[in-house]
Write a protein that holds these residues in place. Structure first.
Motif, PDB file in Angstrom:
ATOM      1  N   TYR A  36     -65.505  30.988  39.412  1.00  0.00           N
ATOM      2  CA  TYR A  36     -64.363  31.116  38.511  1.00  0.00           C
ATOM      3  C   TYR A  36     -63.055  30.970  39.283  1.00  0.00           C
ATOM      4  O   TYR A  36     -62.134  30.277  38.845  1.00  0.00           O
ATOM      5  CB  TYR A  36     -64.404  32.464  37.786  1.00  0.00           C
ATOM      6  CG  TYR A  36     -63.271  32.640  36.806  1.00  0.00           C
ATOM      7  CD1 TYR A  36     -63.419  32.232  35.490  1.00  0.00           C
ATOM      8  CD2 TYR A  36     -62.066  33.189  37.202  1.00  0.00           C
ATOM      9  CE1 TYR A  36     -62.371  32.377  34.578  1.00  0.00           C
ATOM     10  CE2 TYR A  36     -61.012  33.335  36.304  1.00  0.00           C
ATOM     11  CZ  TYR A  36     -61.172  32.931  34.997  1.00  0.00           C
ATOM     12  OH  TYR A  36     -60.134  33.064  34.110  1.00  0.00           O
ATOM     13  N   LEU A  37     -62.968  31.616  40.447  1.00  0.00           N
ATOM     14  CA  LEU A  37     -61.737  31.565  41.238  1.00  0.00           C
ATOM     15  C   LEU A  37     -61.495  30.172  41.809  1.00  0.00           C
ATOM     16  O   LEU A  37     -60.343  29.715  41.868  1.00  0.00           O
ATOM     17  CB  LEU A  37     -61.764  32.629  42.331  1.00  0.00           C
ATOM     18  CG  LEU A  37     -61.735  34.057  41.783  1.00  0.00           C
ATOM     19  CD1 LEU A  37     -61.985  35.072  42.895  1.00  0.00           C
ATOM     20  CD2 LEU A  37     -60.441  34.347  41.055  1.00  0.00           C
ATOM     21  N   LEU A  38     -62.545  29.468  42.187  1.00  0.00           N
ATOM     22  CA  LEU A  38     -62.380  28.072  42.603  1.00  0.00           C
ATOM     23  C   LEU A  38     -61.824  27.242  41.442  1.00  0.00           C
ATOM     24  O   LEU A  38     -60.929  26.415  41.630  1.00  0.00           O
ATOM     25  CB  LEU A  38     -63.711  27.480  43.076  1.00  0.00           C
ATOM     26  CG  LEU A  38     -64.346  28.057  44.335  1.00  0.00           C
ATOM     27  CD1 LEU A  38     -65.683  27.366  44.612  1.00  0.00           C
ATOM     28  CD2 LEU A  38     -63.421  27.950  45.530  1.00  0.00           C
ATOM     29  N   GLY A  39     -62.353  27.486  40.257  1.00  0.00           N
ATOM     30  CA  GLY A  39     -61.882  26.773  39.068  1.00  0.00           C
ATOM     31  C   GLY A  39     -60.430  27.067  38.734  1.00  0.00           C
ATOM     32  O   GLY A  39     -59.713  26.208  38.219  1.00  0.00           O
ATOM     33  N   ARG A  40     -59.994  28.273  39.027  1.00  0.00           N
ATOM     34  CA  ARG A  40     -58.594  28.641  38.812  1.00  0.00           C
ATOM     35  C   ARG A  40     -57.658  27.743  39.605  1.00  0.00           C
ATOM     36  O   ARG A  40     -56.642  27.278  39.093  1.00  0.00           O
ATOM     37  CB  ARG A  40     -58.396  30.084  39.265  1.00  0.00           C
ATOM     38  CG  ARG A  40     -57.821  30.991  38.246  1.00  0.00           C
ATOM     39  CD  ARG A  40     -57.699  32.396  38.785  1.00  0.00           C
ATOM     40  NE  ARG A  40     -56.323  32.692  39.139  1.00  0.00           N
ATOM     41  CZ  ARG A  40     -55.901  33.861  39.557  1.00  0.00           C
ATOM     42  NH1 ARG A  40     -56.744  34.861  39.705  1.00  0.00           N
ATOM     43  NH2 ARG A  40     -54.638  34.052  39.841  1.00  0.00           N
ATOM     44  N   VAL A  41     -58.014  27.484  40.842  1.00  0.00           N
ATOM     45  CA  VAL A  41     -57.182  26.615  41.676  1.00  0.00           C
ATOM     46  C   VAL A  41     -57.268  25.170  41.198  1.00  0.00           C
ATOM     47  O   VAL A  41     -56.258  24.477  41.106  1.00  0.00           O
ATOM     48  CB  VAL A  41     -57.584  26.731  43.164  1.00  0.00           C
ATOM     49  CG1 VAL A  41     -56.887  25.680  44.010  1.00  0.00           C
ATOM     50  CG2 VAL A  41     -57.275  28.123  43.668  1.00  0.00           C
ATOM     51  N   ALA A  42     -58.470  24.715  40.886  1.00  0.00           N
ATOM     52  CA  ALA A  42     -58.633  23.331  40.435  1.00  0.00           C
ATOM     53  C   ALA A  42     -57.837  23.056  39.165  1.00  0.00           C
ATOM     54  O   ALA A  42     -57.250  21.989  39.003  1.00  0.00           O
ATOM     55  CB  ALA A  42     -60.114  23.034  40.204  1.00  0.00           C
ATOM     56  N   ARG A  43     -57.766  24.026  38.281  1.00  0.00           N
ATOM     57  CA  ARG A  43     -57.088  23.838  37.008  1.00  0.00           C
ATOM     58  C   ARG A  43     -55.587  24.163  37.085  1.00  0.00           C
ATOM     59  O   ARG A  43     -54.852  23.928  36.131  1.00  0.00           O
ATOM     60  CB  ARG A  43     -57.742  24.715  35.943  1.00  0.00           C
ATOM     61  CG  ARG A  43     -57.236  24.455  34.541  1.00  0.00           C
ATOM     62  CD  ARG A  43     -58.044  25.170  33.493  1.00  0.00           C
ATOM     63  NE  ARG A  43     -59.355  24.606  33.304  1.00  0.00           N
ATOM     64  CZ  ARG A  43     -59.614  23.477  32.667  1.00  0.00           C
ATOM     65  NH1 ARG A  43     -58.657  22.781  32.163  1.00  0.00           N
ATOM     66  NH2 ARG A  43     -60.854  23.058  32.514  1.00  0.00           N
TER      67      ARG A  43
END
Length: 191
Positions: A46-53
């Motif tokens: 989820y936290l990786l996705g936060r940066v990607a988005r």
């Protein structure tokens, strides 16, 4: 196992239906793992996705980097890492900032300092994966690493490890180089 996941999500068998937890789908995708490990990986993804988005667009390079990092750090097969990343990206799209603080805080509370530092490196890797780090991505990484309670010096080292080892030449590099040059000029003038 289902009861332990339901307990983690705050759902009891006799309780009426409650609002869906942002990590429910992720935890279910990782059902074969020990629940605490599944929660760790769900939060990590989820936290990786936060940066990607962060810049309103998730590139193919960012997605592939997230999958690779989850497979490497989570010990997941590529197919499962791909599924977890896909669910993490859609979970963030559904819940967005309403879940960001809570999930980051849960990760911080459950992870060791070394695991938090490893996540910081992964966050920078995702941001740099498409050969540039946008201002929005850099700001999101800093928000997360602040919440992870990572010391500023170690955060800089994590960033330089990743940014220095990639072809990232975006604004973050230019700004950093510009600031260094300005500091050198000021020091030279003082002498």
């Amino acid at each position: 196992m289902l009861k332990s996941i339901q307990g983690w999500l705050g759902i009891s068998e006799s309780a009426p239906a409650v609002e869906q937890s942002p990590l429910r789908d992720l935890v279910n995708a990782l059902d074969r793992l020990e629940p605490s490990r599944a929660q760790f990986l769900a939060r990590f993804a989820y936290l990786l996705g936060r940066v990607a988005r962060a810049d309103e667009h998730v590139s193919d390079e960012e997605t592939k980097t997230m999958e690779r990092l989850l497979a490497e750090h989570g010990g997941l097969p590529a197919e499962q890492a791909m599924l977890v990343v896909s669910i993490a990206k859609s979970t963030h799209a559904m819940f967005g900032v309403s879940a960001d603080f809570a999930i980051t805080q849960e990760f911080t509370d459950a992870a060791s300092y070394e695991e938090r530092l490893a996540l910081a490196r992964c966050l920078f890797a995702v941001a740099a994966s498409d050969a540039r780090i946008s201002t929005a991505e850099e700001a999101e990484v800093h928000r997360i690493t602040n919440q992870l309670r990572i010391e500023r010096q170690l955060r800089r080292l994590a960033a330089s490890d990743i940014v220095g080892s990639t072809a990232a030449t975006g604004k973050a590099n230019a700004e950093r180089d510009g600031h260094r040059a300005a500091r050198c000029d000021r020091k030279a003038r003082r002498r």
